[in-house]
Design a protein around this motif. Sequence first.
Motif, PDB file in Angstrom:
ATOM      1  N   LEU A   1       3.232   3.731   8.384  1.00  0.00           N
ATOM      2  CA  LEU A   1       1.793   3.997   8.474  1.00  0.00           C
ATOM      3  C   LEU A   1       1.421   5.186   7.606  1.00  0.00           C
ATOM      4  CD1 LEU A   1       1.325   3.372  12.279  1.00  0.00           C
ATOM      5  CD2 LEU A   1       0.068   2.195  10.445  1.00  0.00           C
ATOM      6  N   VAL A   2       2.244   6.232   7.668  1.00  0.00           N
ATOM      7  CA  VAL A   2       1.993   7.421   6.852  1.00  0.00           C
ATOM      8  C   VAL A   2       2.010   7.039   5.380  1.00  0.00           C
ATOM      9  CG1 VAL A   2       2.927   9.650   6.125  1.00  0.00           C
ATOM     10  CG2 VAL A   2       2.940   9.016   8.557  1.00  0.00           C
ATOM     11  N   TYR A   3       3.026   6.291   4.983  1.00  0.00           N
ATOM     12  CA  TYR A   3       3.207   5.956   3.569  1.00  0.00           C
ATOM     13  C   TYR A   3       2.058   5.096   3.049  1.00  0.00           C
ATOM     14  CZ  TYR A   3       5.376   4.311  -0.738  1.00  0.00           C
ATOM     15  OH  TYR A   3       5.633   4.013  -2.045  1.00  0.00           O
ATOM     16  N   THR A   4       1.642   4.126   3.834  1.00  0.00           N
ATOM     17  CA  THR A   4       0.586   3.209   3.368  1.00  0.00           C
ATOM     18  C   THR A   4      -0.802   3.735   3.716  1.00  0.00           C
ATOM     19  OG1 THR A   4       0.634   2.014   5.459  1.00  0.00           O
ATOM     20  CG2 THR A   4       2.049   1.186   3.691  1.00  0.00           C
ATOM     21  N   ASP A   5      -0.821   4.799   4.478  1.00  0.00           N
ATOM     22  CA  ASP A   5      -2.085   5.322   4.961  1.00  0.00           C
ATOM     23  C   ASP A   5      -2.828   4.263   5.771  1.00  0.00           C
ATOM     24  OD1 ASP A   5      -3.793   7.357   5.354  1.00  0.00           O
ATOM     25  OD2 ASP A   5      -4.863   7.133   3.443  1.00  0.00           O
ATOM     26  N   GLY A   6      -2.061   3.361   6.354  1.00  0.00           N
ATOM     27  CA  GLY A   6      -2.643   2.335   7.209  1.00  0.00           C
ATOM     28  C   GLY A   6      -3.315   1.193   6.468  1.00  0.00           C
ATOM     29  N   ARG A   7      -3.259   1.237   5.125  1.00  0.00           N
ATOM     30  CA  ARG A   7      -3.920   0.156   4.365  1.00  0.00           C
ATOM     31  C   ARG A   7      -2.869  -0.750   3.729  1.00  0.00           C
ATOM     32  NH1 ARG A   7      -7.715   4.386   3.175  1.00  0.00           N
ATOM     33  NH2 ARG A   7      -6.359   5.169   1.530  1.00  0.00           N
ATOM     34  N   PRO A   8      -3.161  -2.063   3.649  1.00  0.00           N
ATOM     35  CA  PRO A   8      -2.190  -2.948   2.999  1.00  0.00           C
ATOM     36  C   PRO A   8      -2.075  -2.647   1.508  1.00  0.00           C
ATOM     37  CG  PRO A   8      -4.153  -4.170   3.702  1.00  0.00           C
ATOM     38  CD  PRO A   8      -4.307  -2.773   4.194  1.00  0.00           C
ATOM     39  N   ILE A   9      -0.878  -2.780   0.979  1.00  0.00           N
ATOM     40  CA  ILE A   9      -0.667  -2.630  -0.463  1.00  0.00           C
ATOM     41  C   ILE A   9      -0.601  -4.037  -1.043  1.00  0.00           C
ATOM     42  CG2 ILE A   9       0.878  -1.733  -2.243  1.00  0.00           C
ATOM     43  CD1 ILE A   9       1.967   0.181  -0.062  1.00  0.00           C
ATOM     44  N   THR A  10      -1.466  -4.348  -1.988  1.00  0.00           N
ATOM     45  CA  THR A  10      -1.520  -5.725  -2.489  1.00  0.00           C
ATOM     46  C   THR A  10      -1.539  -5.751  -4.007  1.00  0.00           C
ATOM     47  OG1 THR A  10      -3.907  -5.608  -2.271  1.00  0.00           O
ATOM     48  CG2 THR A  10      -2.721  -6.754  -0.535  1.00  0.00           C
ATOM     49  N   GLY A  11      -1.528  -7.003  -4.537  1.00  0.00           N
ATOM     50  CA  GLY A  11      -1.704  -7.225  -5.958  1.00  0.00           C
ATOM     51  C   GLY A  11      -0.511  -6.821  -6.799  1.00  0.00           C
ATOM     52  N   PHE A  12       0.555  -7.632  -6.726  1.00  0.00           N
ATOM     53  CA  PHE A  12       1.710  -7.349  -7.579  1.00  0.00           C
ATOM     54  C   PHE A  12       1.692  -8.316  -8.748  1.00  0.00           C
ATOM     55  CE2 PHE A  12       3.040  -7.292  -3.042  1.00  0.00           C
ATOM     56  CZ  PHE A  12       2.784  -5.951  -2.835  1.00  0.00           C
ATOM     57  N   ASN A  13       1.740  -7.802  -9.953  1.00  0.00           N
ATOM     58  CA  ASN A  13       1.743  -8.684 -11.120  1.00  0.00           C
ATOM     59  C   ASN A  13       3.145  -8.797 -11.694  1.00  0.00           C
ATOM     60  OD1 ASN A  13      -1.053  -9.053 -11.004  1.00  0.00           O
ATOM     61  ND2 ASN A  13      -1.308  -7.003 -11.929  1.00  0.00           N
TER      62      ASN A  13
END
Lengths: 500, 315
Positions: free
Chosen positions: B137-149
Amino acid sequence: MEYLIEMTGIHKSFSSVQVLKNAAFRLKAGEIHALMGENGAGKSTLMKILTGVYKADAGTIKVKGKETAFANPTEAENSGVAIIHQELNIIPKLTVAENMFLGRQLVYGRTGILRDKEMKNKTREYMQRLGVELDPDAVAESLSIGQQQMIEIAKALSKNAEVLIMDEPTAALTDREIESLFQIMNQLRSEGVGIVYISHRMEEIFRMCDEISVLRDGSFLGTEQTASTTVQHIVRLMVGREIGDRYPERRTVIGSERLRVSGLSDGKKLNDISFSVKAGEIVGVAGLMGAGRTEIMRLLFGADKKKKGQVWLDGKVVNISDPASAIQAGIVFVTEDRKHQGLILDMSVRENLSLTNYPFIAGKGIISSGKEQELSEQMIKRFNIRTRDAEQTVKSLSGGNQQKIAIGKWLGKLPKVFIMDEPTRGVDVGAKKEIYSMMNELSEQGVAIIMVSSDLPEVLGVSDRVIVVHEGRIASVLDKTQMNQEAIMHAATGGSSNGH
Amino acid sequence: MAIKNKQLSTVLQKLGPLIGLCIIVLILILSSPNFLTINNILNVFRQVSINALIAFGMTFVILTGGIDLSVGATLALSGALTAGMMSSGLDPITAVIIGLLAGAVMGAVNGLLVTKTNIAPFIATLATMTIYRGLALVYTDGRPITGFNSEFFTMIGGGYFFGVPVPVMITIILFAVLYFILRKTTFGRNVYAIGGNEEASRLSGIKTGRFKIYVYTLTGLLSSLAGIILASRLNSAQANAGTGYELDAIAAVVLGGTSLSGGRGWIVGTLVGALIIGVLNNGLNLMGVSSFYQQVVKGLVILLAVLLDRKKASS
């Protein structure tokens, strides 16, 4: 003649294996009656049938002249037939008093509120009657096995049993505890209690018992009067052949010093332990229960952390930090408690034998099934392990055969020092002799053997030298000319510092 | 005769889970026409692969007599780390390797806690589960990480290899390797021995502590692999991924007949157990059973399986 117990024509099979064939047993009031036989002869099964654990397939059981078949041990107990099992039925986390009254606690009316004080007092009373000092509040797991056994005995006594079955009651007791147990047994006998005594210790049987009944392969072979029979005769009945002397002849050449231990301490119980063992020598380690014999061996083997002390093997200092490094150096250890420390009960004979022999069956960590199979078959043959096949689980083998595995697993490669803690505990005459022969053979090949034993005749019969431990120190070292029962007991009870 | 019967009953006991799986599959084939299509079957396998990978590790841990509750959190944290590093421009292969290493380290920490501090595995991994999840949670700040090219990264979860989905391929290969390790190596033998009797194993010269650390490390590694596959398939990594996966993994192990007290069991059973759970999920979906009821059914199946197993063991 009225018998307390009269069992005749008892048959019992377990999944098509016949364990009892026409077995019989008679017990009179006011006698101590030994029930003897090799491991697997059917003694325990017969007693379990008597006390309602198992049902006989055929046969009659009369208790005080009345035909009976107890449905379960509780029913037997209520009719005055109590059994003290070889395996302790003690709950480790409960206190002495709680164990004493387990399942039959004293309560106020029907409230379920415990009468603690009364139970503690009663416990104290029974312990006094046994001549042992045991705090009713002591937690069972903090006690020695011998003390735990005293709880069981006291428990049975408290139930006012008329028939008391004792299965190997002295196997884990100190001599003093044995003496007080014998006194109690004599007292009970004079009160008219009939005692069934199951033991492998001939000395005790000939000292205590009035009659001896022998079972072999599940059949009743006869009852002898102790006064008019001999050890040889009983052994012959039990094994069906002559096994000769109980202790095989030693023809050892004792070599140079193999092991030297100096100033070993654990910072708690053990202090400044120093001794040495020569190649080909069997050194017995005697002492009272709780004197620290096992603890010394565990320290030497790296099973516990040592605080101080040094170990030399063949003149070189070895650094032992854990069992793996001890084994690496050539020191191996047969533990006193084979079920919890020596064997993996759910694993097969093959797997148990493999565990300490990877170098012979595995290259680069991959086990060769062929080599493993070969090794286990070889060992089963070499140590005369009676098992259906290598795949049988160790759990289902008799005590003697389990012990042969616990010992044999170390002998894939010849060790330098072989420590054996109570190597023949709970093992029958035949298997005992096989173990002694194994020890002899090893010592002839130059292995230094340390044998911890509470069985004094065994210590005297097998050892070349005896170390006596008293309260965490070596009290005395006795050579062959000084070794005798009195000298050992004298030193073990803190008599003198040098055996003279 | 008695011997033959005994062998027969152990074989039956081992085959029990497989028979159960066949019955479930049969029912689904008969009741849902969409079940037995190539697309759906591949889909089931792909879904199962994530739970299977975690459950493989769990099998090792449980065989030693332990448990690992942190696998779901490990999955989330390593998935997030991998995704995060990629989105900050790191080369995808390096990112995946770091993600896997991170999982291994998290597992090793579990192992160290269990062996060096003597905290019960349940408690130790309950704590690290919370810690790892918190770190995610800390690392992502609670937001999903998306969009890998990255073609490479997308392939891990979504690609095909000779017509077989890549995650399924990975699972099959690892299954074979782990099966071999358990059956044929001293490492595998030690795992069983430690679970059977830890003290006897130690006194037989097995470095029990070291092997337990290896086993937890392996589980961390497999969980992070599952996390990377999941992130790739969803094209997104989030801190709450894999919540409750530890329970699915334990369920798969238990369904497969492995004893929770350690020392007894096998990884084939775990694979079958994971398939039972996956097929059940899929089938109930196809039949339009609500996801609430699905949970009830899953629980009942676990109960039934364990009860049957016990009956066989005692007879």
